[in-house]
Write a protein that holds these residues in place. Sequence first.
Motif, short mmCIF file in Angstrom:
data_model
loop_
_atom_site.label_atom_id
_atom_site.label_comp_id
_atom_site.label_asym_id
_atom_site.label_seq_id
_atom_site.Cartn_x
_atom_site.Cartn_y
_atom_site.Cartn_z
N VAL B 57 0.81 -1.22 0.00
CA VAL B 57 0.00 0.00 0.00
C VAL B 57 0.85 1.27 0.00
N ASP B 58 0.24 2.34 -0.46
CA ASP B 58 0.87 3.66 -0.42
C ASP B 58 0.54 4.38 0.88
N VAL B 59 -0.60 4.03 1.46
CA VAL B 59 -1.10 4.75 2.63
C VAL B 59 -1.56 3.75 3.69
N VAL B 60 -1.22 4.03 4.95
CA VAL B 60 -1.81 3.28 6.06
C VAL B 60 -2.61 4.26 6.89
N GLY B 61 -3.90 4.01 7.04
CA GLY B 61 -4.76 4.86 7.86
C GLY B 61 -5.24 4.09 9.08
N VAL B 88 5.94 4.74 3.82
CA VAL B 88 4.51 4.71 3.54
C VAL B 88 3.86 5.94 4.18
N LEU B 89 2.83 6.48 3.54
CA LEU B 89 2.14 7.64 4.11
C LEU B 89 1.29 7.16 5.29
N LEU B 90 1.65 7.62 6.47
CA LEU B 90 1.04 7.11 7.69
C LEU B 90 0.10 8.17 8.26
N LEU B 104 2.43 12.97 17.78
CA LEU B 104 2.52 11.88 16.80
C LEU B 104 2.87 12.42 15.42
N GLU B 105 2.35 13.61 15.12
CA GLU B 105 2.65 14.19 13.80
C GLU B 105 4.12 14.55 13.69
N GLY B 106 4.78 14.73 14.82
CA GLY B 106 6.22 14.97 14.80
C GLY B 106 7.00 13.66 14.85
N ASP B 107 6.29 12.54 14.82
CA ASP B 107 6.95 11.26 15.04
C ASP B 107 6.56 10.26 13.94
N GLY B 108 6.62 10.72 12.71
CA GLY B 108 6.42 9.80 11.58
C GLY B 108 5.00 9.79 11.03
N PHE B 109 4.06 10.42 11.74
CA PHE B 109 2.69 10.48 11.22
C PHE B 109 2.52 11.77 10.43
N SER B 110 1.96 11.66 9.22
CA SER B 110 1.85 12.84 8.37
C SER B 110 0.78 13.77 8.90
N THR B 119 -15.08 13.63 5.18
CA THR B 119 -14.36 12.58 4.45
C THR B 119 -13.76 13.14 3.16
N THR B 120 -14.42 14.16 2.58
CA THR B 120 -13.87 14.75 1.36
C THR B 120 -12.51 15.40 1.64
N ASP B 121 -12.33 15.92 2.86
CA ASP B 121 -11.03 16.49 3.22
C ASP B 121 -9.96 15.39 3.30
N ILE B 122 -10.37 14.22 3.80
CA ILE B 122 -9.42 13.12 3.90
C ILE B 122 -9.02 12.65 2.49
N VAL B 123 -10.01 12.53 1.63
CA VAL B 123 -9.73 12.11 0.25
C VAL B 123 -8.76 13.09 -0.41
N ALA B 124 -9.07 14.38 -0.29
CA ALA B 124 -8.24 15.39 -0.95
C ALA B 124 -6.83 15.39 -0.39
N TRP B 125 -6.73 15.25 0.94
CA TRP B 125 -5.41 15.28 1.56
C TRP B 125 -4.57 14.08 1.10
N ILE B 126 -5.18 12.89 1.07
CA ILE B 126 -4.43 11.69 0.65
C ILE B 126 -4.00 11.83 -0.81
N GLU B 127 -4.92 12.28 -1.66
CA GLU B 127 -4.58 12.41 -3.09
C GLU B 127 -3.41 13.36 -3.28
N THR B 128 -3.45 14.50 -2.60
CA THR B 128 -2.38 15.48 -2.73
C THR B 128 -1.05 14.91 -2.24
N ALA B 129 -1.10 14.32 -1.03
CA ALA B 129 0.14 13.84 -0.43
C ALA B 129 0.76 12.72 -1.25
N VAL B 130 -0.06 11.79 -1.73
CA VAL B 130 0.49 10.67 -2.48
C VAL B 130 1.01 11.14 -3.84
N ASN B 131 0.25 12.02 -4.49
CA ASN B 131 0.70 12.52 -5.79
C ASN B 131 2.02 13.28 -5.69
N GLU B 132 2.17 14.04 -4.58
CA GLU B 132 3.46 14.73 -4.37
C GLU B 132 4.60 13.73 -4.27
#
Lengths: 551, 139
Positions: B57-61, B88-90, B104-110, B119-132
């Motif tokens: 996977v690219d992302v672990v949620g 992996v995007l955590l 946690l965000e300072g410790d490996g969590f994005s 949920t639309t914010d989560i979708v948008a954030w994942i798409e942006t972060a993974v595409n970057e």
Amino acid sequence: MSQTSTEQSPRELWEAALAKGRVRDTDFNTLSGQEVKTMYGPDDVSPDYDENLGYPGQFPYTRGVHPSMYRGRLWTMRQFAGFGTAAQTNERFRFLLEHGQTGLSTAFDFPTLMGYDADDDISLGEVGQVGVSISSLKDMETLFEGIPLEKVSTSMTINGPAPVMLAFYIACAERQGVDPALISGTIQNDILKEYQAQHAWLVPPEPALRMITDVMGYCAKHTPRFNTISISGYHIREAGSTAAQELAFTLANGMEYVRRGVASGLDVDDFAPRLSFFFDSHLDFFEEVSKFRAARRIWARKMRDEFGAKNPKSWMLRFHTQTAGVSLTAQQPENNIVRTAIEALAAVLGGTQSLHTNSMDETLSLPTEKAVKIALRTQQIIAEEHEVTNVVDPLAGSYFVEAETDRLEADAEAYFKEIDERGGVVACIDAGFIQREIHRSAVTYQLAVERNQKKVVGVNIYDEGDQKPEIDIHRIGDHVENEQRARLKELRANRNEAAAQAELAKIRAACDTDENLLERFVAAAHADCTLGEICNVLRDAFGKYKEPKIL
Amino acid sequence: MSDRKIRVLIAKPGLDGHDRGAKTVATVLRDAGMEVVYSGLHQTPEMIAEAALQEDVDVVGLSILSGAHMSLFPRIREALTARDMGDVLLTGGGIIPEEDMTALEGDGFSKLFGPGTRTTDIVAWIETAVNERWAREEA
């Protein structure tokens, strides 16, 4: 002015005015997505008063289970509490009793709810976090130290290992010198909704149901004042169901327990009076009041007419209510006090027997003492100041409430039929049917909020941007886990090991026979066997439960 | 590269059974065109990291409402690193106090999401972060 045939009736005039009037651009459905009309009138309700409503304290109990309702006795104010060690929770219990609470309600941590000891590897990080950690009879004794069990009624929210926890409680009473026949309270012990919604199970459904009938049989004989199951819609609703689904799945589960009890050889009137219920009170005021009324009517009809119960106590649906945890927002948390107050009022007008009001800070952490006190005071204000307890079932006869009550009963009946056609509750769980229905409703609601069809103040309307709430957080320190581990080590070192092992072996043997397991658990509790040890024997004998994938 | 699908593991660590959020997010991400694997309940850190590896996977949620995030989340990050999946995007969400999120965000969590998140914010954030990330990998 004589009336002519061309003149419009008041109703036609109203309809014409309505058609021309302005309508706000918003969603007028119930919280569950049910369409409702602008107005309800005499045409919308079934007029047979005796058949559908009757008098309070009489069949079908639509108007309440007691003749005078709150004039005779207020509901029990029962705040769910538990965190950290048994000693810490004991302190919170005493705090609540000192402030006028009238019953106790125990929240356990996840290791306890799943039947693991505090020193099991799988418990790491979770000991005492969301409830109290109870691994042995010793812990149970600490939890109720100084609290006379013959006087205070106690509710324990635990399901998979419920029969074991009940054994600890009975043994604890015996050690206090209290006759178990005098203890009163409720053990949730509702395993069916665990598979459907809350997911704290121990073993697969069939052996779990066998243990439940063991509890019914044992308690009918030894603890006649203890409610053996609290058949719970709360978790089904919190997992995302609609009001109608909460009602339908909960009562379907209830009927399944009754069938199992009867099949195990008990007379329905021997155990049905000790079944109690637990519902959610959500945001939609009228839908909730109607739901409680419908629940009483359905249960009474089923118990009398389908199960042939003769004792009116078997017909009465008595219930506890908790306000909706999922309706609370992390944003502007003080607003939660208002939501909770109105939800609590719906429960009271719906005729609840006991009530938990959520604290404003529960989307952030376990509640602080201040937040809990406000929640308790909310109930006391409703009980003492608003004059809503003077008249029984005051919303009866409201065209809308009666129509909603009828609608919810019909919706539930449609689900009962479908569950039957799918082979019953256990088959529906195995196939993931009920889980899928709940999930679908949860997603529908979430999308309604995101499309602003359903408004949430502070979230999608009147929000204050990224402003973080300024509120105290109740934290559980790491010391709890260490203390619990040390206590267990000491317990195991000081007990009669041979006696403990002998009791565990007897439990294992009883799993293969129809010996009453609760009797064995009480004996094992006295021998200081731990929760995890007993549950490991059960997992070994009956296997672990594996959930069906439903996404 | 636009037809490459984002692969996500939604996982429930620990003993808590509250899966409404996890399953809702999983459904919404799938409806947004991602390939989503849902772990099911009661997963240990090892089980989650192993599933992330197996599913590539690219992302672990992670979804947690039991209060055990400060103990379990770092162990999941370590288990991922041990499998060479440290990049992996955590991400995750649940009942997590603000200061714990920051830690946690300072410790490996994005990024971690709290109650009330769209949920639309989560979708948008994942798409942006993974595409970057994918753009960086290509560069």
